[in-house]
Design an enzyme around this catalytic site. Structure first.
Site, PDB file in Angstrom:
ATOM      1  N   ARG A 187      45.602 -30.097  28.741  1.00 18.03           N
ATOM      2  CA  ARG A 187      46.683 -29.533  27.907  1.00 18.03           C
ATOM      3  C   ARG A 187      48.007 -29.467  28.667  1.00 18.03           C
ATOM      4  O   ARG A 187      48.832 -28.588  28.414  1.00 18.03           O
ATOM      5  CB  ARG A 187      46.317 -28.158  27.370  1.00 18.03           C
ATOM      6  CG  ARG A 187      44.960 -28.084  26.695  1.00 18.03           C
ATOM      7  CD  ARG A 187      44.800 -29.093  25.601  1.00 18.03           C
ATOM      8  NE  ARG A 187      43.466 -29.070  25.019  1.00 18.03           N
ATOM      9  CZ  ARG A 187      43.036 -29.957  24.135  1.00 18.03           C
ATOM     10  NH1 ARG A 187      43.820 -30.951  23.727  1.00 18.03           N
ATOM     11  NH2 ARG A 187      41.838 -29.883  23.644  1.00 18.03           N
ATOM     12  N   GLU A 310      32.282 -23.509  25.530  1.00 14.75           N
ATOM     13  CA  GLU A 310      32.665 -24.925  25.461  1.00 14.75           C
ATOM     14  C   GLU A 310      31.957 -25.747  26.540  1.00 14.75           C
ATOM     15  O   GLU A 310      32.566 -26.571  27.219  1.00 14.75           O
ATOM     16  CB  GLU A 310      34.182 -25.076  25.562  1.00 14.75           C
ATOM     17  CG  GLU A 310      34.909 -24.383  24.416  1.00 14.75           C
ATOM     18  CD  GLU A 310      36.420 -24.605  24.395  1.00 14.75           C
ATOM     19  OE1 GLU A 310      36.991 -24.878  25.460  1.00 14.75           O
ATOM     20  OE2 GLU A 310      37.002 -24.506  23.296  1.00 14.75           O
ATOM     21  N   ARG A 343      36.711 -14.537  31.641  1.00 11.07           N
ATOM     22  CA  ARG A 343      37.320 -14.807  30.330  1.00 11.07           C
ATOM     23  C   ARG A 343      36.424 -14.398  29.164  1.00 11.07           C
ATOM     24  O   ARG A 343      35.210 -14.632  29.181  1.00 11.07           O
ATOM     25  CB  ARG A 343      37.683 -16.291  30.212  1.00 11.07           C
ATOM     26  CG  ARG A 343      38.785 -16.686  31.163  1.00 11.07           C
ATOM     27  CD  ARG A 343      39.028 -18.163  31.078  1.00 11.07           C
ATOM     28  NE  ARG A 343      40.073 -18.539  30.173  1.00 11.07           N
ATOM     29  CZ  ARG A 343      40.010 -19.565  29.331  1.00 11.07           C
ATOM     30  NH1 ARG A 343      38.906 -20.265  29.199  1.00 11.07           N
ATOM     31  NH2 ARG A 343      41.035 -19.879  28.577  1.00 11.07           N
ATOM     32  N   LYS A 379      42.386 -13.931  25.349  1.00 13.53           N
ATOM     33  CA  LYS A 379      43.509 -14.670  24.747  1.00 13.53           C
ATOM     34  C   LYS A 379      44.252 -13.767  23.762  1.00 13.53           C
ATOM     35  O   LYS A 379      43.646 -12.857  23.180  1.00 13.53           O
ATOM     36  CB  LYS A 379      43.007 -15.922  24.037  1.00 13.53           C
ATOM     37  CG  LYS A 379      42.566 -17.008  25.012  1.00 13.53           C
ATOM     38  CD  LYS A 379      42.308 -18.347  24.322  1.00 13.53           C
ATOM     39  CE  LYS A 379      41.840 -19.360  25.350  1.00 13.53           C
ATOM     40  NZ  LYS A 379      41.630 -20.717  24.797  1.00 13.53           N
ATOM     41  N   ASP A 384      42.503 -19.308  19.200  1.00 15.26           N
ATOM     42  CA  ASP A 384      42.863 -20.148  20.352  1.00 15.26           C
ATOM     43  C   ASP A 384      44.348 -20.514  20.354  1.00 15.26           C
ATOM     44  O   ASP A 384      44.688 -21.648  20.000  1.00 15.26           O
ATOM     45  CB  ASP A 384      42.005 -21.428  20.317  1.00 15.26           C
ATOM     46  CG  ASP A 384      42.104 -22.210  21.607  1.00 15.26           C
ATOM     47  OD1 ASP A 384      42.644 -21.682  22.582  1.00 15.26           O
ATOM     48  OD2 ASP A 384      41.621 -23.358  21.636  1.00 15.26           O
ATOM     49  N   GLU A 412      49.951 -26.287  23.734  1.00 16.18           N
ATOM     50  CA  GLU A 412      48.833 -27.083  23.221  1.00 16.18           C
ATOM     51  C   GLU A 412      48.894 -27.254  21.711  1.00 16.18           C
ATOM     52  O   GLU A 412      48.685 -28.344  21.197  1.00 16.18           O
ATOM     53  CB  GLU A 412      47.506 -26.428  23.622  1.00 16.18           C
ATOM     54  CG  GLU A 412      46.300 -27.123  23.007  1.00 16.18           C
ATOM     55  CD  GLU A 412      44.972 -26.474  23.384  1.00 16.18           C
ATOM     56  OE1 GLU A 412      44.965 -25.542  24.217  1.00 16.18           O
ATOM     57  OE2 GLU A 412      43.950 -26.914  22.830  1.00 16.18           O
ATOM     58  N   HIS A 540      44.437 -23.606  13.109  1.00 23.73           N
ATOM     59  CA  HIS A 540      43.511 -24.612  13.632  1.00 23.73           C
ATOM     60  C   HIS A 540      43.324 -25.785  12.675  1.00 23.73           C
ATOM     61  O   HIS A 540      42.199 -26.226  12.425  1.00 23.73           O
ATOM     62  CB  HIS A 540      42.150 -23.969  13.944  1.00 23.73           C
ATOM     63  CG  HIS A 540      41.468 -24.612  15.120  1.00 23.73           C
ATOM     64  ND1 HIS A 540      41.134 -25.945  15.148  1.00 23.73           N
ATOM     65  CD2 HIS A 540      41.070 -24.115  16.321  1.00 23.73           C
ATOM     66  CE1 HIS A 540      40.540 -26.230  16.300  1.00 23.73           C
ATOM     67  NE2 HIS A 540      40.511 -25.149  17.039  1.00 23.73           N
TER      68      HIS A 540
END
Ligand code: GCV
Length: 719
Positions: A187, A310, A343, A379, A384, A412, A540
């Site tokens: 990113r 992920e 995280r 976040k 996201d 991003e 998204h």
């Protein structure tokens, strides 16, 4: 020529070259060009006639160098360090420890409570002379005070009658680089990684120091060098020596290095058969690794970890919890004073619940089970880094755990380094959101500065937008987002408009009409991007993979990476039902937000489709029906993008031609791609609404198939 005179001559030569050379943006906001308003210049020259740093240390030497370059440049005359402060206009900087002028001023009371990094800047008298004192408890405080004083000069502010007292609200103000060891940047849209691993530790590029200087100037005091999608190789001895070389360079600028820790490193780098956090051999491996790191880097900051998300390995691979994983690393680092930033960006396609809920579900039951040196990094929003999200419901929901926010500075989902989008309003929106965790006033800012739940370990992270391109960030305005992040991490209560003005004056011009125009453009830019990308709470729906252009039709592959998962458009309406009748994500917020977000009639329109599946003919506040409003918002985004381009034309004479032309070109591209967003999304959603486009809006240029087939061959980033 004496050594000092030679140094000054060199500085002056460098400064005049800087004036003559093309404006490539490499000097960021630390330009220090001579103050161009003659009256102001004369006033400053009178008020600042010399400077002294009291004491000696690598940090103080950095501060001295900055004062020398800064004052020489801004005042247009060589300004070597003076021998004494016994003349009007002296700037004296130091700590009481140096037993000099600062110590003689008896500032103990004023300095109390300013901690290790705070400072005072005061106009005062010394031996019957008017001087400016920059005083702090530590050398780092002096460095920050020096940068603040230079900023006053750079931005044309008053430098007499000063009584400034400043200390950071947040302890760890840190950049997260998503930089891979092969120098690609996940990113990243500004070239390759700054870290030339192939040359380290032997060859130290001058940019490392420039990077540290820039960060120090805005109060950033930590950097995670590596990607959260981590590579265990960075924990091997040869890489740690490279990291140590960077740490040595950054130290005089008050910056500590941190690394990402791949959870499976004991297997990959240590040859163990397991990375189970409760396995004695694994515990010993991390403890030994921490000892090894601290032998090389005594002030190593700690680890940032992405686990069980992920595809990254984590404690759950061994049936253990996130707390087990975080505490394993925390225990290894604790004897050395290191911390773990763990995280909360976890979600799993195999878990049937709404992705927006999964982090809360996972972490809230673990509240109170993390070690004292662990922060949970959350976040800003629950999905996201979208152009607009509600704040993450984890803020305020774990009173027994230190929480830190993670913002994305790299764009991003916001047009990469092609679109002008000033992100401070987005950061500010999140920080000012009231979680109501302990009643009204429980803002995200109060959660993360530790005051709401009495935490002393506090931090704020920003995913860096920096690379090895000449101007650091690709888009010249990307620099503003780096700058704003640092300023807000120091003081989350600062306003984005004020930060923008500072940055413009330091980076572009002090010409008042141009400052006003550019400030207006910047302040409008985030909302404009929301309009042409994801209005009314859509999210998204970016193109799969690169996330740059529109892709609302993306419906294959991992379900929670598709667009249809999020917009849920059908013949009845559009939007994700997160009310109790749907996924009940609203239930993760404290009252009264549950009711605010959860009732269609109460929900703020900018978050409507985030929380509700809304009928196409739902009447909106504007008097239009939802379908028409959606088309209108997309169109307004395009019109406003065109306006940004026109407004920029208006500052033509006030900006150097190089950067003017570069930004003009980017704004044209932004407008082009805003149209693409509008047309593609309106056409796509029309296949569900079955309604005509409002007659007064320009129709899309192509058909939907054209937009679906469109490829993006002129955008930056890993393809
Ligand atoms: C570093 C998003 C991005 C990924 C990123 C991830 C994360 O999913 O698309 O590139 O991975 O967030 O924050 O871990």
């Amino acid at each position: 020529m004496k050594k000092r005179t030679l140094r000054i001559a060199l500085i002056m030569a460098t400064l005049s070259v800087a004036v003559l050379r093309a404006e490539d943006g490499s000097r960021l906001w630390l330009r220090y060009d001579r103050i161009d308003n003659p009256l102001l210049l004369a006033g400053c020259q009178k008020s600042v006639t010399g400077w002294i740093i009291e004491g000696d240390s690598p940090v103080l030497r950095a501060a001295a160098g900055e004062l020398e370059i800064g004052l020489s440049g801004l005042l247009g005359r060589a300004m070597p360090e003076a021998r004494s402060a016994r003349r009007h206009g002296s700037v004296v900087a130091g700590t009481p420890a140096a037993a000099g002028v600062i110590a003689s001023m008896g500032l103990a009371k004023e300095l109390a409570g300013l901690g290790e990094e705070g400072y005072l800047i005061i106009s005062t008298r010394f031996k019957r002379k008017n001087i400016t004192a920059i005083a702090a408890n530590s050398d780092r405080g002096v460095l920050y005070g020096v940068f603040h004083f230079l900023r006053l000069l750079q931005t044309g502010q008053e430098i007499t009658g000063l009584a400034i007292k400043s200390a950071p609200e947040i302890r760890i103000r840190i950049l997260n680089h998503w930089d891979n060891l092969d120098r690609t940047v996940e990113r990243g849209y500004a070239g390759r990684s700054l870290w030339a691993w192939e040359d380290l530790p032997g060859r130290l590029h001058p940019r490392y120091t420039e990077y540290a200087r820039a960060n120090a100037s805005i109060g950033i005091n930590g950097t995670v060098l590596t990607n959260v999608n981590a590579n265990a190789q960075v924990l091997t001895e040869s890489y740690l020596r490279k990291v140590a070389a960077l740490a040595d360079l950054f130290r005089p600028w008050g910056i500590r290095v941190y690394l990402t820790a791949r959870f499976s490193a004991p297997v990959e780098a240590g040859g163990l058969s397991t990375a189970d956090p409760l396995d004695p051999a694994v515990i010993a491996w991390w403890r030994d690794k921490a000892d090894e790191i601290y032998r090389l880097i005594p002030d190593f900051g700690g680890f940032l970890v992405k686990a069980n998300s992920e595809g990254q390995p984590g404690p759950q691979n061994y049936g253990r919890s996130h707390a087990d994983g975080a505490n394993l690393l925390a225990d290894a680092l604790a004897p050395h004073g290191g911390i773990v930033m763990w995280r909360a960006f976890v979600y799993d396609n195999n878990v049937p619940d709404d992705r927006a809920k999964q982090a809360w579900n996972e972490f809230v039951p673990l509240d109170g089970r993390f070690r004292e040196n662990v922060l949970i990094q959350v976040k800003n929003g629950p999905i996201d880094f979208q152009p607009r999200e509600p704040f993450h419901p984890l803020f305020g929901a774990m009173p027994g755990t230190a929480m830190m926010p993670e913002f994305q500075i790299t764009q991003e989902y916001l047009g990469a380094s092609v679109h002008l989008v000033y992100l401070a309003p987005l950061y500010e929106e999140c920080l000012r959101s009231d979680t109501h965790a302990s009643g009204p006033g429980s803002t995200v800012a109060r959660v993360i500065d530790g005051t709401l739940h009495a935490h002393s370990l506090t931090a704020m992270a920003g995913v860096a937008n920096i690379g090895d391109v000449c101007n650091w960030t690709g888009h010249p305005f990307g620099q503003a987002n780096w700058y704003a992040f640092g300023r807000l991490a120091w003081d989350p209560d600062l306003g984005s408009a004020a930060i923008a003005e500072e940055w413009i004056r330091m980076t572009f011009t002090g010409d008042a009409p141009a400052v006003a125009t550019i400030g207006k453009m910047m302040m409008a830019s985030r909302e404009i991007a929301v309009d042409y990308m994801t209005p009314l709470g859509l999210h998204h729906i970016m193109y799969y993979g690169h996330h740059y252009g529109p892709g609302p039709w993306v419906d294959s592959g991992r379900a929670d990476w598709t667009s249809v998962y999020y917009h849920r458009a059908d013949s009845l309406g559009v939007g994700f039902d997160r009310t109790p009748a749907g996924s009940d994500a609203v239930g993760q917020y404290f009252p009264p937000l549950r009711e605010l977000y959860g009732r269609l009639e109460n929900c703020p329109e900018e978050l409507l489709l985030w929380f509700h599946h809304v009928p196409w003919d739902h009447p909106m506040k504007s008097g239009r029906l939802l379908w028409d409003e959606l088309c209108f918002r997309y169109d307004a985004g395009v019109q406003s993008a065109a306006r940004l381009r026109e407004e920029w034309e208006g500052v033509k004479g006030s900006i150097d031609p190089e950067r003017f032309t570069e930004v003009a070109g980017l704004l044209a591209k932004q407008e082009r791609d805003a149209r693409l967003w509008r047309d593609a999304c309106s056409l796509y959603f029309q296949t569900f609404s079955g309604r005509p486009f409002p007659a007064d809006l320009a129709p899309p240029q192509h058909d939907l198939e054209w937009y679906k087939a469109h490829t993006y061959d002129d955008i930056p980033g890993i393809k």
